[in-house]
Design an enzyme around this catalytic site. Structure first.
Site, mmCIF file in Angstrom:
data_model
loop_
_atom_site.group_PDB
_atom_site.id
_atom_site.type_symbol
_atom_site.label_atom_id
_atom_site.label_comp_id
_atom_site.label_asym_id
_atom_site.label_seq_id
_atom_site.Cartn_x
_atom_site.Cartn_y
_atom_site.Cartn_z
ATOM 1 N N ASP A 46 -6.977 0.477 -5.165
ATOM 2 C CA ASP A 46 -7.495 -0.196 -3.961
ATOM 3 C C ASP A 46 -8.900 0.314 -3.630
ATOM 4 O OD1 ASP A 46 -7.372 -1.829 -1.741
ATOM 5 O OD2 ASP A 46 -5.693 -0.789 -0.800
ATOM 6 N N ASN A 85 0.840 -1.211 0.000
ATOM 7 C CA ASN A 85 0.000 0.000 0.000
ATOM 8 C C ASN A 85 0.871 1.256 0.000
ATOM 9 O OD1 ASN A 85 -2.898 -1.024 0.485
ATOM 10 N ND2 ASN A 85 -1.655 -2.164 1.954
ATOM 11 N N GLU A 87 -0.429 -0.455 -4.276
ATOM 12 C CA GLU A 87 -1.877 -0.245 -4.182
ATOM 13 C C GLU A 87 -2.110 1.217 -3.809
ATOM 14 O OE1 GLU A 87 -3.918 -3.122 -1.778
ATOM 15 O OE2 GLU A 87 -2.834 -4.786 -2.686
ATOM 16 N N GLU A 119 -11.638 -8.201 -2.459
ATOM 17 C CA GLU A 119 -11.097 -8.126 -1.099
ATOM 18 C C GLU A 119 -12.089 -8.674 -0.090
ATOM 19 O OE1 GLU A 119 -10.424 -3.636 -1.159
ATOM 20 O OE2 GLU A 119 -8.487 -4.429 -0.535
#
Ligand code: C2E
Ligand code: MG
Ligand code: MG
Length: 268
Positions: A168, A106, A138, A225
């Site tokens: 994301d 991330n 992400e 997710e």
């Protein structure tokens, strides 16, 4: 005397600074799996703070304060660096056959808008690290809309280095289509808020189906997710979603568990 919000955020900021200096931030790893054959394709690195008094602290309890104080960049950098090393060590001690495993990290918007991230990656590459082709960042939509030119410039430089980019929490922000249109995105991560309701809410089902169709027509990969149940995984597979991530496939685990997961997982 009552503690003001400012005093409280000064407190957590100082605490985060202390945690960074004491090396208390570390990556946990959550498997990402191919829906079509249940094989492991990689991991997302997720930050955890091993706090001496509070125990293991999740991002929900520090990312906000870290973003507003600018400390998120230091955290991102530590997670990238430690995740990369742990990933390489695991693969060295247990080399795997088949396509390379992906490491997805991330990146805060603030970090993305700072060209130092490209220098950091170049420095890691100069150290002779071999897994650059397996690195993915992400990013989320927050704030990018106001900084489109800069974001586009930096994303393009990262792409040249061979890094792939995932959007994301797709669908939870705003102007998502602008990002898909404008930025060199490779992958869409469908937010848990949609995938978890896929069997109970016709609207969530329709949204997920539309995201997958959109991604397919743009030749983008899709990762759902927060998959927690087999029947949700089955439905996502039936809709054509390529990859899944969630407690059903594996919870985030510390680096010490990486080799065991890689050893146990079907690959290919
Ligand atoms: P994210 O990147 O969307 O990560 C997915 C989150 O969903 C993770 O929460 C993960 O633990 C959680 N999750 C995965 N599978 C399941 C499931 O089956 N059920 C449920 N209920 N939850 C699941 P986590 O680790 O608490 O991270 C939250 C967010 O914090 C991340 O969302 C990401 O936006 C941010 N974050 C985490 N690590 C970093 C980092 O190193 N840098 C930055 N900038 N942000 C980070
Ligand atoms: Mg993520
Ligand atoms: Mg997400």
């Amino acid at each position: 005397m009552a503690i003001s919000d400012d005093q409280r955020s000064d407190g957590i900021e100082a605490d985060i600074r202390g945690g960074l200096a004491a090396f208390e931030f570390e990556p946990f790893f959550q498997p990402i799996v191919n829906f079509s054959n249940s094989k492991l394709v990689g991991f997302e690195a997720l930050a955890r703070w091993r706090h001496p008094e509070r125990g293991l602290v999740s991002p929900a309890d520090f990312v906000g304060a870290a973003e507003s104080s600018g400390l998120i960049r230091a955290i991102d950098r530590v997670i990238l660096d430690r995740a990369w090393r742990a990933f390489e060590d695991a693969l060295k001690s247990f080399p795997v056959r088949g396509p390379p495993l992906l490491l997805s990290v991330n990146l805060s918007t603030e970090h993305l808008l700072d060209s130092a991230i490209v220098d950091s990656i170049e420095a890691l590459m100069a150290e002779g690290r071999g897994i650059i082709s397996r690195l993915q960042f992400e990013i989320t939509e927050t704030l990018l809309i106001n900084n489109k030119d800069m974001a586009e410039h930096i994303l393009s430089r990262l792409k040249i280095l061979g890094i792939t980019i995932a959007l994301d929490d797709f669908g939870t922000g705003y102007s998502s289509l602008v990002y898909l249109h404008r930025f060199p995105i490779d992958c869409i991560k469908i937010d848990r808020s949609f995938s978890k309701e896929i069997l109970t809410s016709p609207r969530s089902h329709a949204i997920v189906r539309s995201i997958i169709t959109l991604a397919q027509s743009m030749d983008l990969r899709t990762v759902a997710e927060g998959v927690e149940q087999k029947d949700v995984a089955d439905e996502l597979r039936a809709l054509g979603c390529e990859f899944g991530q969630g407690n059903y496939f594996g919870k985030p685990t510390p680096a010490s568990g990486l080799v065991e997961i890689v050893k146990a997982a079907p690959r290919g």
